[in-house]
Design a protein around this motif. Sequence first.
Motif, mmCIF file in Angstrom:
data_model
loop_
_atom_site.group_PDB
_atom_site.id
_atom_site.type_symbol
_atom_site.label_atom_id
_atom_site.label_comp_id
_atom_site.label_asym_id
_atom_site.label_seq_id
_atom_site.Cartn_x
_atom_site.Cartn_y
_atom_site.Cartn_z
ATOM 1 N N ASP A 234 -3.109 3.182 7.973
ATOM 2 C CA ASP A 234 -2.192 2.116 7.582
ATOM 3 C C ASP A 234 -0.739 2.573 7.698
ATOM 4 N N ASN A 235 0.166 1.620 7.511
ATOM 5 C CA ASN A 235 1.593 1.910 7.711
ATOM 6 C C ASN A 235 2.183 2.684 6.527
ATOM 7 N N GLY A 238 1.257 6.554 5.780
ATOM 8 C CA GLY A 238 0.293 6.964 6.797
ATOM 9 C C GLY A 238 0.940 7.824 7.861
ATOM 10 N N PRO A 356 -2.102 -5.885 12.401
ATOM 11 C CA PRO A 356 -3.105 -5.101 11.674
ATOM 12 C C PRO A 356 -4.482 -5.769 11.706
ATOM 13 N N TYR A 368 -11.016 3.338 7.551
ATOM 14 C CA TYR A 368 -9.689 2.768 7.343
ATOM 15 C C TYR A 368 -8.985 3.594 6.273
ATOM 16 N N ARG A 370 -6.056 3.790 4.050
ATOM 17 C CA ARG A 370 -4.979 2.937 3.548
ATOM 18 C C ARG A 370 -3.797 3.765 3.057
ATOM 19 N N TYR A 371 -4.080 4.837 2.316
ATOM 20 C CA TYR A 371 -3.016 5.721 1.843
ATOM 21 C C TYR A 371 -3.399 7.164 2.133
ATOM 22 N N THR A 448 0.635 0.136 11.206
ATOM 23 C CA THR A 448 -0.804 0.391 11.251
ATOM 24 C C THR A 448 -1.180 0.770 12.679
#
Length: 463
Positions: A234-235, A238, A356, A368, A370-371, A448
């Motif tokens: 994720d952005n 990340g 995304p 995935y 995310r963090y 992302t």
Amino acid sequence: MLNQALVQDVIHEALTTGGDFAEVFVEDTFKDNLLLQGGRIDKSLSGRDFGVGIRVYNGFHSAYTYTTDFSREGLLKTARQAAQAINGNAQVNGQPFQHEQAPVIHEINQLPQSVEKARKVNVMKNAADIAGHYHNSISQVRVNLLDEEQNVLIANSDGKFVEDKRVHSRMSIAAIASNEHDMETGFYGPGAVQGFEFFENLDLNHYAKEAARIAVTNLGADPCPSGKFPVIIDNEFGGVIFHEACGHGLEATSVAKGKSAFANKVGEQVAPDIVTYIDDGTIPNEWGSINVDDEGNKPQKNVLIENGILKGYLVDQLNGRIMDTEPTGSGRRESYRYAPTSRMTNTYIAPGESTPEEIIANTEHGIYARYMGGGSVNPATGDYNFAINEAYLVKNGKIDKPVRGATLIGNGPKTLQTVDMVGNNLGHGAGMCGSLSGSIPVNVGQPTLRVSEITVGGRKEDA
């Protein structure tokens, strides 16, 4: 901070053994560091730090000394200590100073030292209350507030004499969720080059709830499977994986010594054409931004990789000499206790064209992230190991159940080459970066994106 005549004398003293360049770095820093735990202030550290660093070059060699004695005698003695490590033949006396005030790129409205601690504590308590009431499994919340005002003077034998004021503010929120068997932590740590206005304008509801939500999500998550999977990162934070696994390899600190996987590859294709990698210290008020670097040079937008082609490196003055390359405004240090070297500021992968949702929908099976959490990397090889703070399985183009204990294991240059989708939602995340010149504020960022395959550490079973 120090008058020009004294600084000129210090530089002259540093050059007495034949050095060809001398530099003086003066620092006067005020700092507040508050920790709230269990609903009350558990730690309050305030202080002022004043010191002077002196550096001398002779060709590709350098010597560095520092002192907290800013008397004339103390400074000249420190300059002589640096000079004694240099044995050269240069005849340099130093150019007349051209005094300049660093341009104010980042507007500061409320200097931290002008704000009562009670106002800072109120913000911290509000954040703790929001996180603490998110879910009944939240058993503890820790909130850390840091603000810093750093005033510097940078002068050298080339005639540079620059003064600058740097202000940083950051809040870190850690929420702990627990049950009879487990305990998990969620974390968020936004920061900016701003004064107290940063805390007043901060969306506490978002950041505090996110910290708590991560903890609660991980508390109910299954162990992550291990294997090789496509990984969607994720952005925002990340981007730390590319900061560590690629960014450090693009710093002249390692490139000049030939200890980088990216050394001698300018002009080569090092990533797919959808990848553009940038370091930009000029973004207004971002956590890693600067008015001038710690060698007195102006920051700039450095396009390191453009459409997959390696364009250049982050270069400080000393390594620039070795590489026969001009500095890029990348000389940074934690304090006067460190000599500067090439470091990142705000480093990010530029946005692409995919959404995304498209990236997730086009992933049949994977992980995935995310963090992202912390990790380690070997700049010479690019080999890395990173924790994922919040992760999910991806099945049939949809986000599935959360998993915990995930780590990413791989090689930075190889991972860069396997990025196959880049999103359009660029975000930045604040962090601290440690290297030869100490720990400094940096932003990491990216939209992302998807990597076609990374080794994921976890429990061995099918995802």
